[in-house]
Write an enzyme that holds these catalytic residues in place. Sequence first.
Site, PDB file in Angstrom:
ATOM      1  N   HIS A 107      -7.090  -4.702   0.569  1.00  0.00           N
ATOM      2  CA  HIS A 107      -6.120  -3.895   2.311  1.00  0.00           C
ATOM      3  C   HIS A 107      -4.775  -5.486   2.105  1.00  0.00           C
ATOM      4  O   HIS A 107      -4.333  -6.177   1.381  1.00  0.00           O
ATOM      5  CB  HIS A 107      -6.969  -4.437   3.442  1.00  0.00           C
ATOM      6  CG  HIS A 107      -7.969  -2.933   4.083  1.00  0.00           C
ATOM      7  ND1 HIS A 107      -8.923  -2.843   3.333  1.00  0.00           N
ATOM      8  CD2 HIS A 107      -7.751  -2.107   4.413  1.00  0.00           C
ATOM      9  CE1 HIS A 107      -9.885  -2.090   4.036  1.00  0.00           C
ATOM     10  NE2 HIS A 107      -8.876  -1.048   4.363  1.00  0.00           N
ATOM     11  N   GLY A 155     -20.897  -6.831   1.821  1.00  0.00           N
ATOM     12  CA  GLY A 155     -19.154  -6.594   1.720  1.00  0.00           C
ATOM     13  C   GLY A 155     -19.042  -7.678   3.074  1.00  0.00           C
ATOM     14  O   GLY A 155     -19.603  -8.591   3.415  1.00  0.00           O
ATOM     15  N   LYS A 164     -14.919   9.187   9.862  1.00  0.00           N
ATOM     16  CA  LYS A 164     -15.429   7.587  11.109  1.00  0.00           C
ATOM     17  C   LYS A 164     -15.153   8.504  12.684  1.00  0.00           C
ATOM     18  O   LYS A 164     -16.175   7.474  13.417  1.00  0.00           O
ATOM     19  CB  LYS A 164     -14.114   6.403  11.223  1.00  0.00           C
ATOM     20  CG  LYS A 164     -14.280   5.275  10.318  1.00  0.00           C
ATOM     21  CD  LYS A 164     -15.891   4.955   9.441  1.00  0.00           C
ATOM     22  CE  LYS A 164     -15.897   3.732   9.205  1.00  0.00           C
ATOM     23  NZ  LYS A 164     -17.322   3.705   8.945  1.00  0.00           N
ATOM     24  N   ASN A 222      -8.265  -4.524  11.444  1.00  0.00           N
ATOM     25  CA  ASN A 222      -7.837  -5.075  10.362  1.00  0.00           C
ATOM     26  C   ASN A 222      -8.416  -6.191   9.889  1.00  0.00           C
ATOM     27  O   ASN A 222      -8.335  -6.749  11.570  1.00  0.00           O
ATOM     28  CB  ASN A 222      -5.896  -5.608  10.487  1.00  0.00           C
ATOM     29  CG  ASN A 222      -5.430  -3.735  10.608  1.00  0.00           C
ATOM     30  OD1 ASN A 222      -5.614  -3.067   9.624  1.00  0.00           O
ATOM     31  ND2 ASN A 222      -4.775  -4.114  11.362  1.00  0.00           N
ATOM     32  N   TRP A 233       5.421  -4.205  -0.432  1.00  0.00           N
ATOM     33  CA  TRP A 233       5.819  -1.888   0.338  1.00  0.00           C
ATOM     34  C   TRP A 233       6.021  -1.975   1.288  1.00  0.00           C
ATOM     35  O   TRP A 233       5.820  -2.782   2.229  1.00  0.00           O
ATOM     36  CB  TRP A 233       4.166  -0.958  -0.384  1.00  0.00           C
ATOM     37  CG  TRP A 233       4.346  -0.518  -1.889  1.00  0.00           C
ATOM     38  CD1 TRP A 233       3.656  -1.821  -2.635  1.00  0.00           C
ATOM     39  CD2 TRP A 233       2.906   0.641  -1.267  1.00  0.00           C
ATOM     40  NE1 TRP A 233       3.902  -0.816  -3.813  1.00  0.00           N
ATOM     41  CE2 TRP A 233       3.380   0.084  -2.962  1.00  0.00           C
ATOM     42  CE3 TRP A 233       2.176   1.143  -0.992  1.00  0.00           C
ATOM     43  CZ2 TRP A 233       2.424   0.885  -3.649  1.00  0.00           C
ATOM     44  CZ3 TRP A 233       2.159   2.059  -1.173  1.00  0.00           C
ATOM     45  CH2 TRP A 233       1.779   2.821  -2.865  1.00  0.00           C
ATOM     46  N   ARG A 290       1.031  -5.284  13.708  1.00  0.00           N
ATOM     47  CA  ARG A 290      -0.371  -5.296  12.572  1.00  0.00           C
ATOM     48  C   ARG A 290      -1.472  -6.422  13.471  1.00  0.00           C
ATOM     49  O   ARG A 290      -0.708  -7.159  13.540  1.00  0.00           O
ATOM     50  CB  ARG A 290      -0.459  -5.018  11.061  1.00  0.00           C
ATOM     51  CG  ARG A 290      -0.239  -3.745  10.563  1.00  0.00           C
ATOM     52  CD  ARG A 290      -1.004  -3.006  10.749  1.00  0.00           C
ATOM     53  NE  ARG A 290      -0.579  -1.250  10.375  1.00  0.00           N
ATOM     54  CZ  ARG A 290      -0.144  -0.668  10.569  1.00  0.00           C
ATOM     55  NH1 ARG A 290       0.688  -0.300  11.567  1.00  0.00           N
ATOM     56  NH2 ARG A 290       0.481   0.333   9.667  1.00  0.00           N
ATOM     57  N   SER A 301     -13.071   2.189  12.560  1.00  0.00           N
ATOM     58  CA  SER A 301     -11.785   1.203  12.212  1.00  0.00           C
ATOM     59  C   SER A 301     -11.046   1.638  13.203  1.00  0.00           C
ATOM     60  O   SER A 301     -11.134   3.609  13.734  1.00  0.00           O
ATOM     61  CB  SER A 301     -12.184   2.112  10.819  1.00  0.00           C
ATOM     62  OG  SER A 301      -9.932   1.825  10.350  1.00  0.00           O
ATOM     63  N   SER A 302      -9.832   0.942  13.336  1.00  0.00           N
ATOM     64  CA  SER A 302      -8.800   1.095  14.693  1.00  0.00           C
ATOM     65  C   SER A 302      -7.681   2.850  14.237  1.00  0.00           C
ATOM     66  O   SER A 302      -6.709   3.385  14.710  1.00  0.00           O
ATOM     67  CB  SER A 302      -7.972   0.253  14.954  1.00  0.00           C
ATOM     68  OG  SER A 302      -7.261  -0.320  13.705  1.00  0.00           O
ATOM     69  N   CYS A 303      -7.885   3.146  13.127  1.00  0.00           N
ATOM     70  CA  CYS A 303      -7.502   4.006  12.217  1.00  0.00           C
ATOM     71  C   CYS A 303      -7.944   5.420  12.587  1.00  0.00           C
ATOM     72  O   CYS A 303      -7.083   6.410  12.529  1.00  0.00           O
ATOM     73  CB  CYS A 303      -7.601   3.671  10.924  1.00  0.00           C
ATOM     74  SG  CYS A 303      -9.111   4.972   9.844  1.00  0.00           S
ATOM     75  N   VAL A 357     -17.415  -7.183   6.129  1.00  0.00           N
ATOM     76  CA  VAL A 357     -18.240  -7.468   7.353  1.00  0.00           C
ATOM     77  C   VAL A 357     -19.366  -7.190   7.291  1.00  0.00           C
ATOM     78  O   VAL A 357     -19.824  -8.432   8.003  1.00  0.00           O
ATOM     79  CB  VAL A 357     -17.674  -6.114   8.128  1.00  0.00           C
ATOM     80  CG1 VAL A 357     -18.811  -5.882   9.381  1.00  0.00           C
ATOM     81  CG2 VAL A 357     -16.486  -5.301   8.101  1.00  0.00           C
ATOM     82  N   GLY A 372     -25.120  -1.904   4.086  1.00  0.00           N
ATOM     83  CA  GLY A 372     -23.219  -2.810   3.810  1.00  0.00           C
ATOM     84  C   GLY A 372     -23.295  -4.010   3.623  1.00  0.00           C
ATOM     85  O   GLY A 372     -22.165  -4.735   4.407  1.00  0.00           O
ATOM     86  N   HIS A 373     -24.352  -4.832   4.017  1.00  0.00           N
ATOM     87  CA  HIS A 373     -24.312  -6.504   4.010  1.00  0.00           C
ATOM     88  C   HIS A 373     -24.247  -6.874   2.680  1.00  0.00           C
ATOM     89  O   HIS A 373     -23.907  -8.567   3.272  1.00  0.00           O
ATOM     90  CB  HIS A 373     -26.084  -6.747   3.872  1.00  0.00           C
ATOM     91  CG  HIS A 373     -26.868  -6.712   2.631  1.00  0.00           C
ATOM     92  ND1 HIS A 373     -27.189  -5.640   1.885  1.00  0.00           N
ATOM     93  CD2 HIS A 373     -27.378  -8.181   2.368  1.00  0.00           C
ATOM     94  CE1 HIS A 373     -27.874  -6.946   0.860  1.00  0.00           C
ATOM     95  NE2 HIS A 373     -27.550  -7.479   1.081  1.00  0.00           N
ATOM     96  N   ASP A 424       5.450   3.341   4.752  1.00  0.00           N
ATOM     97  CA  ASP A 424       4.871   2.152   6.059  1.00  0.00           C
ATOM     98  C   ASP A 424       3.420   1.733   6.560  1.00  0.00           C
ATOM     99  O   ASP A 424       2.670   1.455   7.243  1.00  0.00           O
ATOM    100  CB  ASP A 424       6.083   1.714   6.733  1.00  0.00           C
ATOM    101  CG  ASP A 424       7.393   0.883   7.201  1.00  0.00           C
ATOM    102  OD1 ASP A 424       6.593  -0.133   5.529  1.00  0.00           O
ATOM    103  OD2 ASP A 424       7.833   1.407   6.943  1.00  0.00           O
TER     104      ASP A 424
END
Length: 323
Positions: free
Chosen positions: A184, A18, A145, A170, A207, A214, A112-114, A20, A15-16, A285
């Site tokens: 995002h 992208g 994840k 995020n 939205w 966040r 991910s924090s999700c 991140v 994934g280099h 939200d």
Amino acid sequence: MSGFIDKNSKIYVPGHTGLVGSAIIRELQRRGFDNLLLKSIDELDLLDSKVVADFMQREKPDFIIQCAAKVGGIIANNTYPGQFFYENMRIQTNIIHNAYLAGVKRLLFLGSSCIYPKHCPQPMKEEHLLTGELEPTNRPYALAKIGGIEMCWSYNRQYGTRYLAVMPTNLYGPGDNYDLQNSHVIPGLIHKMHLAKSENRDSVELWGTGSPYREFLYSDDLARACVHLLDLEDDMYSKFVGHEDIAPLINIGCGEDQTIKELAEIVKEVVGFDGEIKWDTSKPDGTPRKLLDVSRLFSLGWKPSISLKDGIKLAYEDFLIAK
């Protein structure tokens, strides 16, 4: 900084290209690591287990920073839940399992924090994992994840691997996705505000209510944190990967958050849009608040260096170049 990794070590960064991955490549090169394995999606199909297995056995990387993932915002997660679950599970399973077979010394798995519950206590500690229901709008991605964290932990316990999962907050920065349907929040806000400014609109519609809190981290700060963790001396690194009853998990964030309304005002100022912000409260939200507890990371001698406003200025400059 002298650490665990030899400068000649072979480091693979799936994934280099992208957001991140490209930041991590910049940081590795800045630190003098130039023996890097870089394969684009056209060169190496991470969904194909045989292709990944052959690549790992042929190249035998010493270290892996696993950035490859199917990612997107609320719209994308709601539209393609099956694709988000399937592709992320398959990519990470192929990489983690074949890293073990190839004898990789250390692997950093980016989540991910999700992964944390929708109504998680704030700030969210690593031990809050699996203590409540997930946010429905990104549950498939979050569960994938979580599966990656469990796979790292299980392989550490059974096979003695040295895999560490890191959960970023995020993210935003150079190379971000500015598509209005799949981006995002920060790149989406930058694009919307820029369009409104360019078209001399009186207002822009966003939205939700703007009330959720966040936390955001500039991608280059994330990269510095990741390389810092991967390069920890062995006695320190072992504190996080050698436990039967504690997941090999570290949060990465800045430890501060703000409302989406406050964020929108910062983006508005940076972009130079003079109109009104209107909120479509019929739209979701998402999670009320997502602030990571980063005390574990900060105790290891790392802290972010780029403020939110400065980071958004850099991101807007990147957007203007990319558009």
